[in-house]
Enzyme design. Structure first.
Site, PDB file in Angstrom:
ATOM      1  N   GLY A  34       0.769  -1.246   0.000  1.00 42.12           N
ATOM      2  CA  GLY A  34       0.000   0.000   0.000  1.00 42.12           C
ATOM      3  C   GLY A  34       0.799   1.294   0.000  1.00 42.12           C
TER       4      GLY A  34
ATOM      5  N   HIS B 299       4.007   0.607 -13.006  1.00 45.06           N
ATOM      6  CA  HIS B 299       4.856  -0.577 -13.149  1.00 45.06           C
ATOM      7  C   HIS B 299       6.304  -0.166 -12.863  1.00 45.06           C
ATOM      8  CE1 HIS B 299       6.009  -4.515 -14.624  1.00 45.06           C
ATOM      9  NE2 HIS B 299       7.011  -3.923 -15.253  1.00 45.06           N
TER      10      HIS B 299
HETATM   11  C1  GRF Z   1       4.895  -1.287  -6.826  1.00 50.22           C
HETATM   12  O1  GRF Z   1       6.253  -1.513  -7.070  1.00 50.22           O
HETATM   13  C2  GRF Z   1       4.136  -1.122  -8.114  1.00 50.22           C
HETATM   14  O2  GRF Z   1       4.887  -0.529  -9.121  1.00 50.22           O
HETATM   15  C3  GRF Z   1       3.826  -2.537  -8.492  1.00 50.22           C
HETATM   16  O3  GRF Z   1       3.554  -3.188  -7.271  1.00 50.22           O
HETATM   17  C4  GRF Z   1       4.226  -2.501  -6.209  1.00 50.22           C
HETATM   18  C5  GRF Z   1       3.189  -2.134  -5.195  1.00 50.22           C
HETATM   19  O4  GRF Z   1       3.732  -1.575  -4.027  1.00 50.22           O
HETATM   20  N1  GRF Z   1       2.746  -2.593  -9.442  1.00 50.22           N
HETATM   21  P1  GRF Z   1       2.782  -0.878  -2.980  1.00 50.22           P
HETATM   22  O5  GRF Z   1       1.731  -1.908  -2.554  1.00 50.22           O
HETATM   23  O6  GRF Z   1       2.151   0.308  -3.616  1.00 50.22           O
HETATM   24  O7  GRF Z   1       3.685  -0.505  -1.836  1.00 50.22           O
END
Ligand code: GRF
Length: 211
Positions: free
Chosen positions: A14, A110
């Site tokens: 999150g 991403h």
């Molecule tokens: C991030 O690195 C995002 O780019 C990828 O998944 C990860 C999620 O991290 N799609 P978080 O849950 O927002 O900390």
């Protein structure tokens, strides 16, 4: 211009959700998080949403067929009439019916400079290849995984001494700037979909939040 209403889909840590909430509150993003939907109940992202007083729905994905799960997600999402659905660490591939429903309004972040390193563990893939430049990409979601129209990108020079975890951390710090900025650009109309590409009317905006 009215602020955008966001539904944010999460599954885990999150930290991107947190950055969207912070940017919304600080006035750096003309959008409000109207709803957080998670397919997992016991994850930090849900705790973050609840602590911020955001309406939160858990739509469990375990032991449910994908199509049925997505139907339930759609009911939850449509109830708040969002302008945009933002994936923020949502760890399931979405099916064509879901993607079609939010066509042009479904965004993702991403952790690589797409089209390099789509799919899982993008940072690990980049580290293994010894990239000299890394970064992150925001894009509209289409049925081709991690291949939809690019909204914005942020890049950094890679120190070859960095471990993969260090690379992950540096990219994540950029993500936290890029995602709110990208959504702000959609909110203001500085970014808009034109056929298969996103057109940017203020190119410098790409770099402002991403140093
Ligand atoms: C991030 O690195 C995002 O780019 C990828 O998944 C990860 C999620 O991290 N799609 P978080 O849950 O927002 O900390």
């Amino acid at each position: 211009m009215p602020r955008l209403r966001l539904a944010v889909l999460v599954s885990g840590r999150g930290s991107n959700l947190e950055s969207l909430l912070a940017a919304s509150q600080a006035g750096r993003m003309d959008a409000d998080v109207a709803l957080v939907v998670s397919n997992k109940a016991d994850v930090p992202a849900v705790a973050i949403a609840r602590a911020a007083g955001i309406e939160t729905r858990i739509v469990p994905s375990e032991d449910v067929e994908r199509a049925e799960h997505e139907r339930r997600m759609i009911v939850a999402i449509d109830a708040v009439h969002p302008d945009l659905v933002a994936l923020a660490g949502y760890m399931r591939i979405l099916g064509p019916a879901f993607i079609a429903r939010y066509q042009g309004r479904l965004v993702n972040i991403h952790p690589s400079l797409l089209p390099a390193f789509p799919g899982l563990d993008a940072q690990g893939q980049a580290h293994a290849r010894g990239v000299r430049v890394a970064g992150c990409t925001t894009h509209l979601v289409t049925t081709d995984v991690d291949a939809g129209p690019i909204l914005a990108q942020a890049a950094l020079a890679v120190d070859p001494a960095w471990s993969v975890d260090e690379l992950r951390e540096r990219i994540l710090a950029l993500e936290h700037e890029l995602y709110p900025m990208s959504i702000h650009m959609l909110a203001t109309g500085e970014a808009r979909l034109d056929g298969a590409r996103v057109v940017i009317t203020r190119p410098a905006a790409i770099f402002e939040g991403a140093r």
